[in-house]
Design a protein around this motif. Sequence first.
Motif, PDB file in Angstrom:
ATOM      1  N   ASP A  74       0.808  -1.209   0.000  1.00 36.42           N
ATOM      2  CA  ASP A  74       0.000   0.000   0.000  1.00 36.42           C
ATOM      3  C   ASP A  74       0.836   1.250   0.000  1.00 36.42           C
ATOM      4  O   ASP A  74       0.290   2.361   0.034  1.00 36.42           O
ATOM      5  N   THR A  75       2.177   1.109   0.009  1.00 36.68           N
ATOM      6  CA  THR A  75       3.059   2.266   0.054  1.00 36.68           C
ATOM      7  C   THR A  75       2.850   3.102  -1.190  1.00 36.68           C
ATOM      8  O   THR A  75       2.885   2.593  -2.305  1.00 36.68           O
ATOM      9  N   ALA A  76       2.669   4.410  -1.022  1.00 34.86           N
ATOM     10  CA  ALA A  76       2.369   5.269  -2.149  1.00 34.86           C
ATOM     11  C   ALA A  76       3.598   5.498  -3.021  1.00 34.86           C
ATOM     12  O   ALA A  76       3.539   5.349  -4.231  1.00 34.86           O
ATOM     13  N   VAL A  77       4.702   5.893  -2.385  1.00 33.33           N
ATOM     14  CA  VAL A  77       5.955   6.096  -3.086  1.00 33.33           C
ATOM     15  C   VAL A  77       6.999   5.234  -2.382  1.00 33.33           C
ATOM     16  O   VAL A  77       7.248   5.423  -1.193  1.00 33.33           O
ATOM     17  N   SER A  78       7.568   4.305  -3.116  1.00 37.84           N
ATOM     18  CA  SER A  78       8.551   3.403  -2.505  1.00 37.84           C
ATOM     19  C   SER A  78       9.889   3.547  -3.209  1.00 37.84           C
ATOM     20  O   SER A  78       9.943   3.870  -4.409  1.00 37.84           O
ATOM     21  N   GLN A  79      10.942   3.313  -2.441  1.00 34.74           N
ATOM     22  CA  GLN A  79      12.295   3.403  -2.978  1.00 34.74           C
ATOM     23  C   GLN A  79      13.088   2.182  -2.555  1.00 34.74           C
ATOM     24  O   GLN A  79      12.907   1.676  -1.442  1.00 34.74           O
ATOM     25  N   THR A  80      13.988   1.748  -3.421  1.00 37.57           N
ATOM     26  CA  THR A  80      14.920   0.681  -3.054  1.00 37.57           C
ATOM     27  C   THR A  80      16.290   1.015  -3.607  1.00 37.57           C
ATOM     28  O   THR A  80      16.408   1.548  -4.726  1.00 37.57           O
ATOM     29  N   PRO A  81      17.352   0.717  -2.841  1.00 38.42           N
ATOM     30  CA  PRO A  81      17.303   0.219  -1.462  1.00 38.42           C
ATOM     31  C   PRO A  81      17.090   1.347  -0.465  1.00 38.42           C
ATOM     32  O   PRO A  81      17.126   2.509  -0.839  1.00 38.42           O
ATOM     33  N   LYS A  82      16.897   1.018   0.789  1.00 40.21           N
ATOM     34  CA  LYS A  82      16.773   2.033   1.824  1.00 40.21           C
ATOM     35  C   LYS A  82      18.153   2.537   2.255  1.00 40.21           C
ATOM     36  O   LYS A  82      18.324   3.706   2.578  1.00 40.21           O
ATOM     37  N   LYS A 120      26.175   2.985  -9.031  1.00 45.07           N
ATOM     38  CA  LYS A 120      25.027   2.425  -8.320  1.00 45.07           C
ATOM     39  C   LYS A 120      23.733   3.027  -8.844  1.00 45.07           C
ATOM     40  O   LYS A 120      23.727   4.123  -9.422  1.00 45.07           O
ATOM     41  N   SER A 121      22.636   2.317  -8.589  1.00 47.93           N
ATOM     42  CA  SER A 121      21.311   2.796  -8.979  1.00 47.93           C
ATOM     43  C   SER A 121      20.351   2.758  -7.800  1.00 47.93           C
ATOM     44  O   SER A 121      20.449   1.882  -6.932  1.00 47.93           O
ATOM     45  N   ILE A 122      19.431   3.710  -7.819  1.00 44.78           N
ATOM     46  CA  ILE A 122      18.332   3.755  -6.844  1.00 44.78           C
ATOM     47  C   ILE A 122      17.032   3.715  -7.649  1.00 44.78           C
ATOM     48  O   ILE A 122      16.921   4.400  -8.677  1.00 44.78           O
ATOM     49  N   LYS A 123      16.101   2.911  -7.161  1.00 40.31           N
ATOM     50  CA  LYS A 123      14.831   2.779  -7.887  1.00 40.31           C
ATOM     51  C   LYS A 123      13.691   3.412  -7.105  1.00 40.31           C
ATOM     52  O   LYS A 123      13.684   3.400  -5.870  1.00 40.31           O
ATOM     53  N   CYS A 124      12.715   3.937  -7.840  1.00 36.45           N
ATOM     54  CA  CYS A 124      11.541   4.542  -7.218  1.00 36.45           C
ATOM     55  C   CYS A 124      10.294   4.135  -7.990  1.00 36.45           C
ATOM     56  O   CYS A 124      10.293   4.091  -9.225  1.00 36.45           O
ATOM     57  N   GLU A 125       9.236   3.859  -7.243  1.00 36.24           N
ATOM     58  CA  GLU A 125       7.955   3.507  -7.846  1.00 36.24           C
ATOM     59  C   GLU A 125       6.832   4.210  -7.092  1.00 36.24           C
ATOM     60  O   GLU A 125       6.867   4.293  -5.863  1.00 36.24           O
ATOM     61  N   ALA A 150      24.564  11.180   0.889  1.00 34.29           N
ATOM     62  CA  ALA A 150      23.380  11.994   1.190  1.00 34.29           C
ATOM     63  C   ALA A 150      22.191  11.050   1.280  1.00 34.29           C
ATOM     64  O   ALA A 150      22.318   9.841   1.063  1.00 34.29           O
ATOM     65  N   VAL A 151      21.036  11.637   1.587  1.00 32.90           N
ATOM     66  CA  VAL A 151      19.784  10.890   1.478  1.00 32.90           C
ATOM     67  C   VAL A 151      19.077  11.380   0.214  1.00 32.90           C
ATOM     68  O   VAL A 151      18.912  12.586   0.020  1.00 32.90           O
ATOM     69  N   TYR A 152      18.688  10.452  -0.630  1.00 31.95           N
ATOM     70  CA  TYR A 152      18.028  10.777  -1.887  1.00 31.95           C
ATOM     71  C   TYR A 152      16.548  10.422  -1.765  1.00 31.95           C
ATOM     72  O   TYR A 152      16.195   9.290  -1.426  1.00 31.95           O
ATOM     73  N   PHE A 153      15.713  11.415  -2.033  1.00 39.87           N
ATOM     74  CA  PHE A 153      14.269  11.220  -1.932  1.00 39.87           C
ATOM     75  C   PHE A 153      13.626  11.282  -3.308  1.00 39.87           C
ATOM     76  O   PHE A 153      13.915  12.187  -4.101  1.00 39.87           O
ATOM     77  N   CYS A 154      12.749  10.360  -3.535  1.00 42.43           N
ATOM     78  CA  CYS A 154      11.886  10.386  -4.708  1.00 42.43           C
ATOM     79  C   CYS A 154      10.552  10.991  -4.289  1.00 42.43           C
ATOM     80  O   CYS A 154      10.133  10.842  -3.127  1.00 42.43           O
ATOM     81  N   PHE A 204       6.350  12.154  -0.913  1.00 52.35           N
ATOM     82  CA  PHE A 204       7.734  11.704  -0.849  1.00 52.35           C
ATOM     83  C   PHE A 204       7.850  10.241  -0.449  1.00 52.35           C
ATOM     84  O   PHE A 204       7.052   9.726   0.336  1.00 52.35           O
ATOM     85  N   GLY A 205       8.884   9.604  -0.987  1.00 51.54           N
ATOM     86  CA  GLY A 205       9.251   8.267  -0.560  1.00 51.54           C
ATOM     87  C   GLY A 205      10.038   8.306   0.739  1.00 51.54           C
ATOM     88  O   GLY A 205      10.341   9.381   1.252  1.00 51.54           O
ATOM     89  N   PRO A 206      10.410   7.141   1.274  1.00 54.88           N
ATOM     90  CA  PRO A 206      11.100   7.067   2.565  1.00 54.88           C
ATOM     91  C   PRO A 206      12.573   7.439   2.493  1.00 54.88           C
ATOM     92  O   PRO A 206      13.213   7.615   3.529  1.00 54.88           O
ATOM     93  N   GLY A 207      13.110   7.581   1.293  1.00 57.62           N
ATOM     94  CA  GLY A 207      14.512   7.991   1.163  1.00 57.62           C
ATOM     95  C   GLY A 207      15.465   6.814   1.026  1.00 57.62           C
ATOM     96  O   GLY A 207      15.187   5.698   1.486  1.00 57.62           O
ATOM     97  N   THR A 208      16.581   7.060   0.365  1.00 55.63           N
ATOM     98  CA  THR A 208      17.687   6.112   0.259  1.00 55.63           C
ATOM     99  C   THR A 208      18.926   6.794   0.810  1.00 55.63           C
ATOM    100  O   THR A 208      19.347   7.825   0.289  1.00 55.63           O
ATOM    101  N   ARG A 209      19.468   6.228   1.884  1.00 56.98           N
ATOM    102  CA  ARG A 209      20.680   6.815   2.467  1.00 56.98           C
ATOM    103  C   ARG A 209      21.888   6.209   1.780  1.00 56.98           C
ATOM    104  O   ARG A 209      22.164   5.013   1.916  1.00 56.98           O
ATOM    105  N   LEU A 210      22.587   7.022   1.020  1.00 48.61           N
ATOM    106  CA  LEU A 210      23.782   6.592   0.290  1.00 48.61           C
ATOM    107  C   LEU A 210      25.024   7.029   1.047  1.00 48.61           C
ATOM    108  O   LEU A 210      25.169   8.207   1.365  1.00 48.61           O
TER     109      LEU A 210
END
Lengths: 111, 115
Positions: B1-9, B19-24, B87-91, B106-112
């Motif tokens: 049910d997550t509205a905006v999701s990101q991987t990885p966290k 590297k790649s970060i994905k958002c849906e 940094a933390v990257y937000f979708c 906003f998504g939960p963020g990816t801490r890189l």
Amino acid sequence: GNSVTQMEGPVTLSEEAFLTINCTYTATGYPSLFWYVQYPGEGLQLLLKATKADDKGSNKGFEATYRKETTSFHLEKGSVQVSDSAVYFCALNNQGGKLIFGQGTELSVKP
Amino acid sequence: DTAVSQTPKYLVTQMGNDKSIKCEQNLGHDTMYWYKQDSKKFLKIMFSYNNKELIINETVPNRFSPKSPDKAHLNLHINSLELGDSAVYFCASSQGRLSSSYEQYFGPGTRLTVT
């Protein structure tokens, strides 16, 4: 250019205290204004918004009024709770989708 | 049910890697964004896509390349990672195109972390 300035934190309050976080902006035209909140380890959540002058946004006991004459959008809450501890961001959108954020104000509420 | 999701966290990697970060998003929105939050929590927009079209491209090193395979997905690929990319990257996503009044989700963020 567009910019947002917030009061510096951290702000530390006791439970049930009155909260004000100041926010002023610089923008041409008529931006939309937003307050977002970021709880520890989480993403940003919209708290409230106002899209034209004199609009008041409100949510969960928080309020802010869009004041064009003073270019301000101060956030207020009459009685804060421990669960309100978070970082609060004021933001404007004046360029079609590009949110411009203030630097964030960390709020810590003690029981 | 997550509205905006990101991987990885969380993403820990060494300098020079790619590297790649994905958002849906499952909100049916037409526009998606990438924001960067630095160590002082300052947030700045990087890119925005509307229906797979790049519409906002801030002054970002060209080591960063966004890609949107469809309007529900926006990925961020970073080449030759540097320490300053930590940094933390937000979708985020929103309705409309280049609209000022719609809120962004906003998504939960990816801490890189680049070591």
